[in-house]
Design an enzyme around this catalytic site. Structure first.
Site, PDB file in Angstrom:
ATOM      1  CG  HIS A 185      44.961  99.447  77.614  1.00  0.00           C
ATOM      2  ND1 HIS A 185      44.844  98.916  78.873  1.00  0.00           N
ATOM      3  CD2 HIS A 185      46.240  99.911  77.522  1.00  0.00           C
ATOM      4  CE1 HIS A 185      45.987  99.047  79.527  1.00  0.00           C
ATOM      5  NE2 HIS A 185      46.849  99.654  78.726  1.00  0.00           N
ATOM      6  CD  GLU A 197      39.959  96.501  76.936  1.00  0.00           C
ATOM      7  OE1 GLU A 197      39.995  95.627  77.816  1.00  0.00           O
ATOM      8  OE2 GLU A 197      40.983  97.064  76.482  1.00  0.00           O
ATOM      9  CB  CYS A 253      40.047  98.838  80.061  1.00  0.00           C
ATOM     10  SG  CYS A 253      41.469  99.345  79.079  1.00  0.00           S
ATOM     11  CB  ALA A 259      71.929  78.529  60.612  1.00  0.00           C
ATOM     12  CG  LEU A 276      72.509  90.992  67.711  1.00  0.00           C
ATOM     13  CD1 LEU A 276      72.816  91.096  69.195  1.00  0.00           C
ATOM     14  CD2 LEU A 276      72.333  89.535  67.309  1.00  0.00           C
TER      15      LEU A 276
END
Length: 313
Positions: free
Chosen positions: A44, A46, A79, A149, A202
């Site tokens: 993470h 931290e 954390c 579009a 995709l």
């Protein structure tokens, strides 16, 4: 805190289902370490920042982070205890983590260990950065982004075509921008007919290699093993579809088509943002584009195309 938000954005599209988090550690008015959350399962923010500093530097330091430090063990350690164990005396937080696994428990732990905790710094910006994460945990559904579009006279696609591939309406600049959108969302959804008729990749290859999870709605048989297939007999409404996506831990979805699928989200009033790429060309006939209520919040030019952006926020 501005720097924390800037660092956090480095993880845009790669941290799902975790939020984007940046961390800055300061001592004697100078930044001594920085970090951000790179990907789910990795350190993470931290922890990443703490690893960049020397142990003696951390004593008496102030840690800035845009989201409340966690206080539970998942794929990584908690954390809040990590921060408290290194002699850091002050923690400045952008916003509280509304995830029920956290939701103030990290703050309570830090205060219980004698650290000074300041919250609500650039709170609105911190919440906006992780709006997908917060919507998922608050509303029990993914954040929904629509995209298509259309021609200047609002045609979406030809009535028929000779080969199974997309008919491009937008220009290369618009298509590159569309791929940047794909790279930011956790999943991309199309209807089964679009999957068959266009055979779309995709992917986000025009932008980077951060490809979203492919979701196909409907059809009589599974498209491929790599696709999340949602059968129509399991979801009769858009609300049921969103619940199915929620159960699969999908925090955000880019809905790309076809026109009928897009219009279902609009008619159900279940969407959050919408991008419409409009070319300067007119067609004599074709399939009409979806219609979205209201006026665009912004208009941007991509070469000869116009990008119309709609948002409920």
């Amino acid at each position: 805190m501005e720097r924390c938000l800037q660092l956090a954005k480095n993880g845009w599209g790669t941290t799902y289902p975790n939020p984007m988090v940046g961390c800055v550690i300061v001592k004697d008015g100078k930044i001594i370490a920085e970090g951000w959350h790179h990907h789910a399962g990795g350190p993470h923010a931290e922890a990443h920042a703490i690893m960049q500093a020397k142990a003696d530097e951390l004593k008496g330091a102030t840690l800035y982070v845009n989201l409340e430090p966690c206080n539970h063990i998942g794929r990584t350690g908690a954390c809040a205890p990590l921060v408290a164990s290194h002699g850091i005396t002050t923690v400045v937080i952008g916003c509280v983590d509304s995830n029920k696994k956290v939701n103030g428990s990290g703050i309570d732990y830090l205060k219980g260990q004698g650290l000074k905790v300041i919250t609500g710094v650039l709170e609105q910006k911190a919440q906006a950065l992780n709006k997908r994460f917060f919507r998922f945990h608050r509303d029990k559904r993914p954040h929904l982004v629509l995209k298509w579009a259309q021609t200047k006279n609002q045609f979406f696609a030809p009535h028929s075509k000779e080969i199974n591939r997309p008919v491009w309406i937008s220009n290369a600049y618009s298509r590159q921008h569309a791929h940047s959108l794909r790279s930011k969302e956790q999943a991309i959804l199309v209807g089964y007919n679009t999957w068959l008729e266009d055979q779309p990749k995709l992917t986000a290859y025009r932008w980077n290699e951060n490809n979203p999870t492919k979701v196909v709605l409907g059809g009589s048989q599974r498209p491929t093993k790599e696709v999340l297939w949602i059968q129509r007999n399991r979801v009769e409404t858009v609300g049921e579809l969103l619940h199915e996506l929620y159960k699969n831990d999908i925090q955000s979805v880019l809905v790309e088509g076809g026109a009928k699928t897009l219009q279902q989200f609009i008619d159900a009033d279940l969407w959050d943002e919408c991008y419409v790429y409009q070319s300067p060309n007119d067609w004599n006939e074709g399939l009409k584009a979806p219609r979205i209520p209201g006026n665009p919040k912004s208009l941007t030019e991509y070469g000869t195309d116009e990008l119309l952006y709609f948002s409920k926020e």
